[in-house]
Design an enzyme around this catalytic site. Structure first.
Site, short mmCIF file in Angstrom:
data_model
loop_
_atom_site.label_atom_id
_atom_site.label_comp_id
_atom_site.label_asym_id
_atom_site.label_seq_id
_atom_site.Cartn_x
_atom_site.Cartn_y
_atom_site.Cartn_z
NE ARG A 94 14.01 56.04 -26.38
CZ ARG A 94 15.25 55.86 -26.28
NH1 ARG A 94 15.96 57.31 -25.81
NH2 ARG A 94 16.13 55.10 -26.27
CB SER A 110 26.73 54.12 -19.51
OG SER A 110 25.64 54.59 -20.55
CD GLN A 152 18.04 52.36 -22.57
OE1 GLN A 152 16.60 52.82 -22.53
NE2 GLN A 152 18.98 53.36 -22.96
CB SER A 187 17.07 46.05 -24.13
OG SER A 187 17.42 47.55 -23.71
NE ARG A 240 20.60 58.37 -32.08
CZ ARG A 240 20.86 58.15 -30.90
NH1 ARG A 240 21.83 56.49 -30.08
NH2 ARG A 240 21.15 58.81 -30.04
CE LYS A 257 18.85 52.31 -29.01
NZ LYS A 257 19.22 51.93 -27.87
CG ASP A 280 24.22 54.86 -27.98
OD1 ASP A 280 23.08 54.42 -28.26
OD2 ASP A 280 24.33 55.01 -26.40
C1 S3P Z 1 22.67 52.39 -22.56
C2 S3P Z 1 21.96 51.15 -23.02
C3 S3P Z 1 21.71 51.69 -24.45
C4 S3P Z 1 22.00 53.28 -25.28
C5 S3P Z 1 21.83 53.89 -24.71
C6 S3P Z 1 22.24 53.47 -23.03
C7 S3P Z 1 22.94 51.88 -21.18
O1 S3P Z 1 20.36 51.24 -25.03
O2 S3P Z 1 21.28 53.05 -26.66
O3 S3P Z 1 22.37 55.00 -25.06
O4 S3P Z 1 23.27 53.06 -20.69
O5 S3P Z 1 22.25 51.41 -20.43
P1 S3P Z 1 19.61 49.76 -24.92
O6 S3P Z 1 19.66 49.26 -23.74
O7 S3P Z 1 17.96 50.35 -24.77
O8 S3P Z 1 19.89 49.19 -26.12
#
Ligand code: S3P
Length: 414
Positions: free
Chosen positions: A97, A23, A143, A141, A324, A320, A293
């Site tokens: 996804r 990340s 992300q 999320s 999962r 994911k 995760d």
């Molecule tokens: C991540 C956020 C998570 C995680 C992913 C990495 C990130 O996803 O599952 O492996 O680096 O911001 P989500 O934000 O979609 O939950």
């Protein structure tokens, strides 16, 4: 397909070398920042490559993000308001996804993004983003949050995001470190994050620690192996990532945290993990994004522990790198452990500290974390563990098997 047979070592001690935090490294590369050297998973490499191609002068900009959800979602945000065209896509798993969760708010912000049936390939068309935008996150999320923050930063937009349930905060910590115009306010409705993109940011080097999510597999191994002791140095311990560790400690796991230090606002430390008797309990809903995760490997730990592990609000596991929620159930069935799954919840009844299983074949679903769960479970197997395909492990943990081999595990390629 690369199948493998895993034979566990017994009574081992040793040190584990982690790959760099996926990340943090991907965020650093998107922002064009220099980082320390270290071993990278393929997700980091594909994001780094796509970023450099996005800066080239070529007219046609097809960017390939491999397996990386973080790469495609954050980079789409970052590139959405700079007035240029790009197409972003990935491998089969990534292209299946959901992407509307980022495209919809980015379009509301003024971007011109179109998807392919709600998924990648993602087309970014030239657009100018609004001067101001505010948004309440409908899904927990990091992300999504980071995609919007990076869009605002690169397009000089003022953005305000309300996050009702806290998600990992690497983007915010990095932007604070880079002296961007970011503020975080804790309110009774959640975290209110505001960023004035026009204030820009200073380019500073980022120290990337070892990846906590990669460490979680060896934390599990150290806890489940009889008479073992593992030393895991340089682990990132960001407070929005370590619910797995905190819960395990509450469940009586013997994990020592040593030599805590902070670099670019990120906490890191060294861990010592020893064989433990884990007493399972329920996980509060609000912690789920903090351990999202780690849920597959937590489920494996639960199988060999005492009591019941109750997880609720874990529907995000379905979208994911694989489904999962389904994959975990297959693992538990192969282990022969009792579980109950309904709607977005899962309850696992631990078979106890002394439980072993006969071995068997595991389907990895082409998902790195599921393949690693299967390999770690070998430590409690009296027979052979076969994994149908381990190719995906390089996306996050290229030295996973060399760490196991150093502890004395035998790996036989089939
Ligand atoms: C991540 C956020 C998570 C995680 C992913 C990495 C990130 O996803 O599952 O492996 O680096 O911001 P989500 O934000 O979609 O939950």
């Amino acid at each position: 397909m690369t199948p493998i047979r895993v034979k566990s070592a017994k009574n081992f001690s040793g040190q584990i070398d982690l790959p760099l935090d996926k990340s943090i490294a991907q965020r650093a590369f998107i922002l064009g920042l220099p980082t320390n050297n270290g071993l990278f998973g393929e997700d980091i490499t594909s994001t780094k490559k796509a970023v450099s191609e996005s800066n080239s002068d070529q007219a046609k900009k097809d960017l390939f993000l491999g397996n990386s959800g973080t790469g495609i979602r954050l980079l789409t945000g970052f590139l959405s308001g700079i007035g240029k065209s790009f197409t972003l896509s990935g491998d089969k798993s990534l292209n299946s996804r959901p992407m509307a969760r980022i495209a919809d708010p980015l379009n509301l912000m003024g971007a011109n993004i179109s998807l392919t049936n709600g998924k990648a390939p993602i087309e970014i068309n030239p657009a100018r983003l609004k001067d101001e935008f505010s948004y309440v996150m409908p899904v927990a999320s990091a992300q999504l949050k980071s995609s919007l923050l990076l869009a605002a930063l690169n397009a000089r937009t003022k953005i305000e995001i309300l996050e009702p349930t806290e998600t990992r905060n690497h983007t915010e910590l990095m932007l604070l470190h880079l002296e961007a115009g970011l503020k975080i306010e804790k309110t009774d409705k959640g975290n209110l994050i505001s960023l004035d993109g026009a204030k820009g940011y200073k380019e500073k080097p980022i120290f990337v620690p070892g990846d906590f999510s990669s460490a979680s597999f060896f934390i599990a191994l150290g806890l489940l192996a009889p008479d073992s002791k593992l030393f895991i140095p340089n682990v990132g311990l960001n407070s929005t990532r370590i619910a797995f560790l905190q819960l395990l400690k509450e469940m009586e796991a013997q994990i020592e945290i040593k030599n805590k230090r902070i670099k670019n606002r990120e906490l890191m430390a060294d861990l010592v993990v020893q064989s433990s008797k884990i007493n399972l309990k329920s996980v509060p809903n609000y912690l789920v994004p903090n351990l999202i995760d780690e849920i597959p490997i937590l489920s494996v730990i639960a199988a060999f522990s005492d009591g019941k592990l109750k997880l609720e609000g874990i529907g995000e596991l379905r979208v994911k790198e694989s489904n999962r929620l389904e994959a975990i159930q297959e693992i538990l069935s192969t282990l022969g452990v009792e579980y109950y799954q309904e709607n977005d919840s899962l309850e696992i009844t631990g078979a106890g500290k002394h439980f072993t299983f006969d071995g068997g074949s595991f389907n990895s679903f082409g998902d790195h974390r599921i393949a690693m769960c299967a390999a770690i479970s070998a430590v409690r197997s009296t027979g052979e563990v076969l994994i149908d395909d381990i190719e995906s492990i390089v996306t996050s943990f290229p030295n996973f098997f060399s760490n196991l081999e150093r502890l004395g595990f035998k790996l036989i390629n089939l």
